[in-house]
Design a protein around this motif. Structure first.
Motif, PDB file in Angstrom:
ATOM      1  N   GLY A 185      44.354  -4.812   9.574  1.00  0.00           N
ATOM      2  CA  GLY A 185      45.309  -4.477   8.718  1.00  0.00           C
ATOM      3  C   GLY A 185      46.509  -3.228   8.989  1.00  0.00           C
ATOM      4  O   GLY A 185      47.274  -3.117   8.217  1.00  0.00           O
ATOM      5  N   VAL A 186      46.117  -2.840  10.353  1.00  0.00           N
ATOM      6  CA  VAL A 186      47.164  -1.582  10.423  1.00  0.00           C
ATOM      7  C   VAL A 186      48.493  -2.098  11.272  1.00  0.00           C
ATOM      8  O   VAL A 186      49.471  -1.917  10.554  1.00  0.00           O
ATOM      9  CB  VAL A 186      46.459  -0.466  11.590  1.00  0.00           C
ATOM     10  CG1 VAL A 186      47.359   0.579  11.920  1.00  0.00           C
ATOM     11  CG2 VAL A 186      45.336   0.067  10.684  1.00  0.00           C
ATOM     12  N   ASP A 187      48.285  -2.673  12.343  1.00  0.00           N
ATOM     13  CA  ASP A 187      49.500  -3.460  13.015  1.00  0.00           C
ATOM     14  C   ASP A 187      50.151  -4.224  12.014  1.00  0.00           C
ATOM     15  O   ASP A 187      51.419  -4.436  11.991  1.00  0.00           O
ATOM     16  CB  ASP A 187      49.134  -4.027  14.334  1.00  0.00           C
ATOM     17  CG  ASP A 187      49.101  -3.033  15.233  1.00  0.00           C
ATOM     18  OD1 ASP A 187      49.606  -1.914  15.210  1.00  0.00           O
ATOM     19  OD2 ASP A 187      48.419  -3.350  16.567  1.00  0.00           O
ATOM     20  N   THR A 188      49.500  -4.986  11.171  1.00  0.00           N
ATOM     21  CA  THR A 188      50.169  -6.160  10.598  1.00  0.00           C
ATOM     22  C   THR A 188      51.053  -5.378   9.668  1.00  0.00           C
ATOM     23  O   THR A 188      52.012  -5.935   9.113  1.00  0.00           O
ATOM     24  CB  THR A 188      48.852  -6.993   9.715  1.00  0.00           C
ATOM     25  OG1 THR A 188      48.040  -6.220   9.248  1.00  0.00           O
ATOM     26  CG2 THR A 188      48.332  -7.837  11.014  1.00  0.00           C
ATOM     27  N   THR A 189      50.550  -4.688   8.904  1.00  0.00           N
ATOM     28  CA  THR A 189      51.071  -3.881   7.793  1.00  0.00           C
ATOM     29  C   THR A 189      52.160  -3.100   8.286  1.00  0.00           C
ATOM     30  O   THR A 189      53.560  -3.033   7.753  1.00  0.00           O
ATOM     31  CB  THR A 189      50.468  -2.918   6.931  1.00  0.00           C
ATOM     32  OG1 THR A 189      49.275  -3.721   6.410  1.00  0.00           O
ATOM     33  CG2 THR A 189      51.194  -2.364   5.933  1.00  0.00           C
ATOM     34  N   SER A 190      52.066  -2.300   9.296  1.00  0.00           N
ATOM     35  CA  SER A 190      53.285  -1.431  10.080  1.00  0.00           C
ATOM     36  C   SER A 190      54.233  -2.209  10.686  1.00  0.00           C
ATOM     37  O   SER A 190      55.606  -1.656  10.375  1.00  0.00           O
ATOM     38  CB  SER A 190      52.529  -0.405  10.987  1.00  0.00           C
ATOM     39  OG  SER A 190      52.021  -1.366  12.227  1.00  0.00           O
ATOM     40  N   PHE A 191      53.980  -3.312  11.098  1.00  0.00           N
ATOM     41  CA  PHE A 191      55.091  -4.178  11.969  1.00  0.00           C
ATOM     42  C   PHE A 191      55.954  -4.876  10.696  1.00  0.00           C
ATOM     43  O   PHE A 191      57.103  -4.805  10.751  1.00  0.00           O
ATOM     44  CB  PHE A 191      54.423  -5.320  12.695  1.00  0.00           C
ATOM     45  CG  PHE A 191      54.037  -4.902  13.779  1.00  0.00           C
ATOM     46  CD1 PHE A 191      54.169  -3.451  14.610  1.00  0.00           C
ATOM     47  CD2 PHE A 191      53.006  -5.705  14.498  1.00  0.00           C
ATOM     48  CE1 PHE A 191      53.417  -3.137  15.737  1.00  0.00           C
ATOM     49  CE2 PHE A 191      52.166  -5.419  15.724  1.00  0.00           C
ATOM     50  CZ  PHE A 191      52.721  -4.098  16.387  1.00  0.00           C
ATOM     51  N   THR A 192      55.249  -5.330   9.542  1.00  0.00           N
ATOM     52  CA  THR A 192      56.003  -5.885   8.374  1.00  0.00           C
ATOM     53  C   THR A 192      56.894  -4.765   7.820  1.00  0.00           C
ATOM     54  O   THR A 192      57.976  -5.104   7.347  1.00  0.00           O
ATOM     55  CB  THR A 192      55.031  -6.674   7.231  1.00  0.00           C
ATOM     56  OG1 THR A 192      54.122  -7.438   8.185  1.00  0.00           O
ATOM     57  CG2 THR A 192      55.773  -6.991   6.391  1.00  0.00           C
ATOM     58  N   LEU A 193      56.450  -3.585   7.501  1.00  0.00           N
ATOM     59  CA  LEU A 193      57.069  -2.472   7.084  1.00  0.00           C
ATOM     60  C   LEU A 193      58.216  -2.130   7.860  1.00  0.00           C
ATOM     61  O   LEU A 193      59.216  -2.011   7.384  1.00  0.00           O
ATOM     62  CB  LEU A 193      56.111  -1.272   6.543  1.00  0.00           C
ATOM     63  CG  LEU A 193      56.729  -0.283   5.862  1.00  0.00           C
ATOM     64  CD1 LEU A 193      57.493  -0.923   4.566  1.00  0.00           C
ATOM     65  CD2 LEU A 193      55.663   0.738   5.509  1.00  0.00           C
ATOM     66  N   SER A 194      58.167  -2.136   9.066  1.00  0.00           N
ATOM     67  CA  SER A 194      59.266  -1.655  10.100  1.00  0.00           C
ATOM     68  C   SER A 194      60.235  -2.790   9.980  1.00  0.00           C
ATOM     69  O   SER A 194      61.597  -2.231  10.013  1.00  0.00           O
ATOM     70  CB  SER A 194      58.723  -1.598  11.528  1.00  0.00           C
ATOM     71  OG  SER A 194      57.665  -0.656  11.588  1.00  0.00           O
ATOM     72  N   TRP A 195      59.855  -4.298  10.012  1.00  0.00           N
ATOM     73  CA  TRP A 195      60.975  -5.310  10.092  1.00  0.00           C
ATOM     74  C   TRP A 195      61.841  -5.159   8.516  1.00  0.00           C
ATOM     75  O   TRP A 195      62.848  -5.311   8.369  1.00  0.00           O
ATOM     76  CB  TRP A 195      60.242  -6.672  10.054  1.00  0.00           C
ATOM     77  CG  TRP A 195      59.717  -6.914  11.442  1.00  0.00           C
ATOM     78  CD1 TRP A 195      58.604  -7.238  11.747  1.00  0.00           C
ATOM     79  CD2 TRP A 195      60.701  -6.958  12.421  1.00  0.00           C
ATOM     80  NE1 TRP A 195      58.596  -7.407  13.106  1.00  0.00           N
ATOM     81  CE2 TRP A 195      59.769  -7.578  13.683  1.00  0.00           C
ATOM     82  CE3 TRP A 195      61.942  -6.702  12.822  1.00  0.00           C
ATOM     83  CZ2 TRP A 195      60.519  -7.441  14.894  1.00  0.00           C
ATOM     84  CZ3 TRP A 195      62.563  -6.882  14.044  1.00  0.00           C
ATOM     85  CH2 TRP A 195      61.844  -7.387  15.216  1.00  0.00           C
ATOM     86  N   ALA A 196      61.063  -4.714   7.467  1.00  0.00           N
ATOM     87  CA  ALA A 196      61.371  -4.841   6.044  1.00  0.00           C
ATOM     88  C   ALA A 196      62.677  -3.460   5.897  1.00  0.00           C
ATOM     89  O   ALA A 196      63.680  -3.944   5.568  1.00  0.00           O
ATOM     90  CB  ALA A 196      60.578  -4.712   4.947  1.00  0.00           C
ATOM     91  N   VAL A 197      62.376  -2.598   6.646  1.00  0.00           N
ATOM     92  CA  VAL A 197      63.250  -1.356   6.859  1.00  0.00           C
ATOM     93  C   VAL A 197      64.094  -1.637   7.635  1.00  0.00           C
ATOM     94  O   VAL A 197      65.585  -1.536   7.153  1.00  0.00           O
ATOM     95  CB  VAL A 197      62.374  -0.095   7.069  1.00  0.00           C
ATOM     96  CG1 VAL A 197      63.545   1.141   7.302  1.00  0.00           C
ATOM     97  CG2 VAL A 197      61.460   0.656   6.012  1.00  0.00           C
TER      98      VAL A 197
END
Length: 439
Positions: free
Chosen positions: A248-260
């Motif tokens: 759950g950590v990398d998956t959420t953080s990568f997606t949020l980084s891409w969204a920003v």
């Protein structure tokens, strides 16, 4: 029906867990939308067609097998450790999923975590203000990947451990620093991450046991439920909490980084999303899960981000019976690699597929559904990602609040960032953006 012979990819040297986006597209162009290959002794059939993927997933039974996880199983057996939901198969997997889904798969249950997530978001925003103040221009935050990794870890751990780790504090606790380092190395440091996670689980379970011994009524979240229900052994609790944190950590953080990153590079999209937030929620309202349906563009933003940058570019299944797919006979027990990245970029699945267009996911009416097996980042069916609702909650709520507080812009340090495949699809370089105060 005629049964054809599959083309063979002789140069294919990938594991379907690390099936790079470049190879998916290259091999699809060279060999077609279904072909066979070998990874060492492992025979694999790759599928890069939306309708064929749908056929495979819709043919699943009650206990789909994702992949050959013998190495993980052997490691756990040698050390007397239980498998968790990610690595378990068969009856053991079904039992654990049935227990865990009671608290983290139903939207109404996950909505109860809104308060905890918002507390973490408040700490994230404070951290952004601090990091901005240290920048020369007073606005740029460098390497948001690292910042969002800490947000994701704090958020997921708050739900799983029912306690805070301090990832977003000025001085991060030493145990948490070690835990972050273990998670970043993940598989190579799996023993360390299991140990650190066990400490947090034991601390919480000790508190619960003390309350129980005193005859007090115990209230809590997921970990409390797992302990009191006794549906899982303590070893199974350790394994599942650790695996869900890893997942759950990398998956959420990568997606949020891409969204920003995408919002900074597409200010017109960002302004449209912000106007919807202001119109339907206001500029100061702290959102909860109940507010998310009021801002469909935020949900569409997440779907489009995951279409362009699916955290897991490929997925796997083992056929549980003989199947005929695309005219080819696929025997029972065959490892399949489902090439989600390739299907996400097909114009026939998504018109103007290379463009960032969140509006493609909006419903045109109450009866309209926007389902597309060309992009299924959370998987499908009973073997879909069990943490999907938590990840969506964390991303939806933080995007809303970031846009309420800031206009996200590129800076002089912002460069084109390309994706890289390292098990997961990650930003290949640090992402630098400006967080400008809303006026």
């Amino acid at each position: 029906m005629a049964i054809f012979v599959l083309k063979v990819c002789h140069l294919c040297i990938f594991s379907f867990f690390d099936f790079s986006m470049v190879l998916q597209q290259k091999h699809t162009q060279e060999y077609g939308k279904i072909f066979k290959s070998h990874f060492g002794p492992q025979f694999v059939v790759s599928i890069a067609d939306r309708d064929m993927v749908a056929q495979v997933l819709r043919a699943e039974g009650a206990m789909p097998q994702r992949a050959n996880m013998e190495s993980w199983q052997e490691y756990r057996d040698l050390r007397g450790r239980s498998t968790g939901l990610i690595s378990a198969e068969g009856e053991q997997w079904l039992k654990m999923r049935s227990v865990l889904r009671q608290r983290i798969l139903k939207p109404k249950d996950v909505a109860l975590f809104s308060g905890e997530v918002n507390q973490v978001i408040a700490d994230l925003i404070k951290r952004i203000y601090i990091l901005r103040s240290q920048a020369e221009d007073g606005e740029t935050v460098t390497n948001v990947n690292d910042l969002f990794f800490k947000y994701s870890m704090e958020g997921v751990a708050t739900i799983l451990y029912e306690s805070r780790l301090g990832c977003l504090e000025n001085r991060v606790p030493q145990l948490t620093v070690e835990y972050i380092e273990a998670l970043e190395l993940m598989f190579s440091m799996f023993k360390t991450s299991m140990y650190a996670g066990q400490i947090h689980v034991d601390n919480k379970l000790r508190d619960i046991q003390c309350q129980t011994d005193r005859g007090e009524r115990v209230r809590g979240g997921l970990l409390t439920y797992l302990f009191l229900s006794q549906a899982l052994t303590r070893e199974e609790i350790y394994a599942n909490v650790t695996e869900m944190l890893l997942a759950g950590v990398d998956t959420t953080s990568f997606t949020l980084s891409w969204a920003v990153y995408l919002l900074a590079r597409h200010p017109e999209v960002q302004q449209t999303v912000y106007r919807e937030i202001v119109r339907n929620l206001g500029v100061r309202h702290v959102p909860t899960a109940a507010d998310v349906p009021k801002v469909p563009l935020v949900r569409a933003l997440l779907k489009e981000t995951l279409r362009l940058f699916p955290v897991l570019p490929g997925n796997g299944r083992v056929t549980q019976e003989d199947l005929v797919i695309g005219g080819y006979l696929i025997p029972k027990g065959t490892q399949l690699a489902l090439c989600h990245y390739a299907t996400s970029y097909e114009d026939e699945n998504f018109p103007r597929a290379k463009e960032f267009r969140p509006e493609r996911w909006l419903r045109k009416g109450n009866l309209d559904r926007v389902d597309n097996f060309g992009s299924i980042p959370f998987g499908y069916g009973v073997r879909s990602c069990i943490g999907r609702r938590i990840a969506e909650l964390e991303i939806h709520l933080v995007v809303i609040q970031l846009l309420q507080h800031f206009e996200i812009k590129t800076s002089s340090q912002t460069k084109a960032v390309h994706a890289k495949t390292h098990g997961l699809l990650a930003p290949g370089e640090p992402i630098h953006v400006r967080f400008v105060n809303r006026k």
